[in-house]
Motif scaffolding. Structure first.
Motif, short mmCIF file in Angstrom:
data_model
loop_
_atom_site.label_atom_id
_atom_site.label_comp_id
_atom_site.label_asym_id
_atom_site.label_seq_id
_atom_site.Cartn_x
_atom_site.Cartn_y
_atom_site.Cartn_z
N GLY A 33 0.44 -1.14 0.04
CA GLY A 33 0.05 -0.31 -0.53
C GLY A 33 0.74 0.89 0.03
O GLY A 33 1.83 1.48 -0.83
N PRO A 34 0.45 2.38 0.95
CA PRO A 34 1.18 3.26 1.07
C PRO A 34 2.69 2.99 1.74
O PRO A 34 3.87 3.70 1.75
CB PRO A 34 0.30 4.43 1.52
CG PRO A 34 -0.24 2.86 2.84
CD PRO A 34 -0.94 2.16 2.00
N PHE A 35 3.14 1.87 2.04
CA PHE A 35 3.97 1.62 2.80
C PHE A 35 5.77 1.52 2.05
O PHE A 35 6.11 0.26 2.11
CB PHE A 35 3.86 0.88 3.67
CG PHE A 35 3.51 1.09 4.53
CD1 PHE A 35 2.69 2.44 5.84
CD2 PHE A 35 1.71 0.45 4.97
CE1 PHE A 35 1.62 2.41 6.18
CE2 PHE A 35 1.11 0.51 6.22
CZ PHE A 35 0.88 1.85 6.40
N GLU A 36 6.06 2.22 0.57
CA GLU A 36 6.65 2.15 0.22
C GLU A 36 7.64 3.60 0.18
O GLU A 36 7.50 4.87 0.69
CB GLU A 36 6.18 2.00 -1.27
CG GLU A 36 5.19 0.66 -1.20
CD GLU A 36 4.74 0.67 -3.16
OE1 GLU A 36 5.49 0.44 -3.52
OE2 GLU A 36 3.64 1.11 -3.20
N SER A 37 8.84 3.45 -0.21
CA SER A 37 10.04 4.47 -0.02
C SER A 37 10.29 4.73 1.12
O SER A 37 10.18 4.51 2.20
CB SER A 37 9.53 5.13 -1.30
OG SER A 37 11.02 6.03 -1.91
N ASP A 38 10.25 6.16 0.79
CA ASP A 38 10.53 7.44 1.85
C ASP A 38 9.33 6.58 3.01
O ASP A 38 9.84 7.06 4.29
CB ASP A 38 11.00 9.30 0.91
CG ASP A 38 11.91 9.40 0.70
OD1 ASP A 38 12.87 8.40 0.52
OD2 ASP A 38 11.94 10.35 0.21
N VAL A 39 7.78 6.44 2.48
CA VAL A 39 6.94 6.20 3.46
C VAL A 39 7.30 5.23 4.94
O VAL A 39 7.32 4.95 5.95
CB VAL A 39 6.03 6.46 2.79
CG1 VAL A 39 4.92 5.98 3.85
CG2 VAL A 39 5.66 7.62 2.20
N LYS A 41 9.98 4.76 5.35
CA LYS A 41 11.10 4.70 6.54
C LYS A 41 10.26 5.95 7.58
O LYS A 41 10.35 5.68 9.07
CB LYS A 41 12.67 5.50 6.29
CG LYS A 41 13.10 4.79 5.15
CD LYS A 41 14.66 5.68 4.58
CE LYS A 41 14.63 4.51 3.57
NZ LYS A 41 15.79 5.33 2.27
N TYR A 42 9.74 6.61 7.08
CA TYR A 42 9.53 7.08 8.43
C TYR A 42 8.46 6.84 9.60
O TYR A 42 8.03 6.74 10.42
CB TYR A 42 8.48 8.94 7.28
CG TYR A 42 9.04 9.44 6.27
CD1 TYR A 42 10.01 10.68 8.08
CD2 TYR A 42 8.55 9.17 5.32
CE1 TYR A 42 10.75 10.69 6.00
CE2 TYR A 42 9.25 10.66 4.91
CZ TYR A 42 10.66 11.58 5.47
OH TYR A 42 10.54 12.92 4.61
#
Length: 414
Positions: A33-39, A41-42
């Motif tokens: 879902g939205p939990f990719e790349s920079d997100v 890590k955050y």
């Protein structure tokens, strides 16, 4: 019925969001879902805290260059995901569908809240029709739209909210003498600084708003110093999120101050201002041309919005200079210049001033005034359509996330 015209913007926004939000989602991996790349890590601090061992947390922390600021902002969505997962019997791991759903909707609602603060602040200076147009253009005519509906989990929408709240609270502090609001400024400012230290520039607002001379600036500082109780507690609230981060750094790196970005840094002797603003790779005014009107509004503010002029000039020039000095002035994969999105909470004021100034043009010539307004609205509508179309292009990689140039931009334009 027309006394609160700008409120209808939020009615439309709610309908639009329910009907069309899914059309702009840019997820490439349904499992994440939205939990990719920079997100990823955050966000990772939250599932690490609940589902990882101490050794795993230490290992993950050493590989994560981001601070915990965004994890704090995500925490209401994380808790909502926990509850939904428990009630529906889905996996409680921090990444399953309930968590994805919760953080996506939190990001959209955060933008709604930011726009509400913007509306409240704009109404101090502009009539309702101007506010309605300004809100519509800032959301639908800029890359704030993409970073709300497509990739809203990135920090920019959240910082846009924090900026908007900070400005509204500052206006209440200065215009209505609500000095206890200094406490909120400390806490919100601390979160802004923790998430993105360069955005601490927003602290210029309570100092420079309505201060057009050195004497007025001194008077502002003296006024604040007359309330040491509020200032002291505001400083404590400002430091709380920063101290939490420092304690984590101490625990996992051995140092209270730790620069986690390694060789990534600013080159203040080599600002890429022209590229930052006009490059076909990521130039702000190439991919968000509607903001030209905001820059015109800054010039107009010297005469028509004097209380803002000094702040707008210093903030805008400093912000663009600092961001253009980052080693990667294009800020990685992004739609347009994402580094300035949170600043739209500031730039919406000169944008509204430009709209207001245009509406007063040819005031005594009704026919010409009507034609001029129709022309203005048409141009704004076309720029909004351009932004929505390019958002679609970016979603499907017709506009590349990093490799754009003049030749390719012209090839895929429209």
């Amino acid at each position: 019925i027309f006394n609160n015209t700008s409120l209808y913007f939020f009615v439309f926004l709610a309908i639009f969001t329910i009907d069309r939000h899914h059309r702009y989602e840019a997820t490439t991996n349904p499992d994440l879902g939205p939990f990719e790349s920079d997100v990823a890590k955050y966000y990772s601090y939250l599932p690490n805290l609940f589902y990882c061992s101490s050794d795993e947390i230490a290992q993950n922390f050493s590989n994560n260059k981001t601070t915990i600021g965004m994890a704090i902002m995500y925490s209401p969505a994380f808790l909502a995901g926990q509850i939904i997962a428990e009630q529906t019997g889905q996996e409680r791991n921090g990444y399953s569908e309930p968590y994805q759903w919760a953080i996506r909707w939190e990001s959209i609602l955060i933008c709604f809240a930011a726009l509400i603060f913007c509306r409240k602040s704009l109404l101090f200076f502009f009539r309702d029709t101007v506010v309605l147009i300004s809100l519509s253009c800032i959301l639908f005519g800029t890359n704030l739209f993409y970073y709300t509906y497509s990739n809203g989990e990135m920090p920019h929408c959240y910082l846009f909210f924090l900026y908007s709240a900070f400005i509204f609270i500052s206006l209440q502090l200065i215009l209505k003498k609500k000095y206890r609001n200094v406490l909120w400024l400390g806490l919100i400012g601390g979160m802004i600084t923790l998430i993105r230290p360069t955005d601490a520039l927003i602290f210029l607002f309570p100092l420079l708003f309505k201060t057009n001379t050195i004497k007025e600036l001194k008077n502002r500082v003296v006024t604040f110093l007359k309330h040491p109780y509020y200032l002291s507690f505001s400083l404590i609230l400002f430091l709380i999120p920063l101290v939490v981060q420092m304690l984590l750094w101490k625990k996992y790196s051995g140092h209270y101050i730790f620069y986690s970005y390694n060789n990534e840094r600013f080159f203040f002797n080599d600002p890429q201002i022209i590229n930052f603003l006009f490059s076909f790779r990521k130039g702000w005014l190439v991919y968000t041309p509607i903001m030209f009107f905001s820059l015109i509004g800054i010039i107009l503010s010297k005469k028509y919005l004097k209380d803002y002029f000094v702040f707008l000039i210093i903030f805008t020039i400093s912000n663009i200079y600092i961001l253009s000095c980052w080693w990667d002035w294009a800020f990685g994969g992004s739609f347009g210049c994402r580094a300035l999105i949170q600043s739209y909470a500031v730039l919406i004021f000169p944008f509204a001033l430009f709209i207001s100034w245009c509406f007063k043009f040819f005031e005594k010539r009704k026919v010409i005034k009507f034609i001029f307004r129709i022309l203005l609205i048409t141009i704004l509508f076309l720029l909004i359509r351009l932004n929505l179309f390019q958002t679609w292009q970016y979603k499907y990689l017709i506009i590349h996330w990093s490799g754009m140039n003049e030749k390719y931009y012209k090839y895929v334009f429209l």
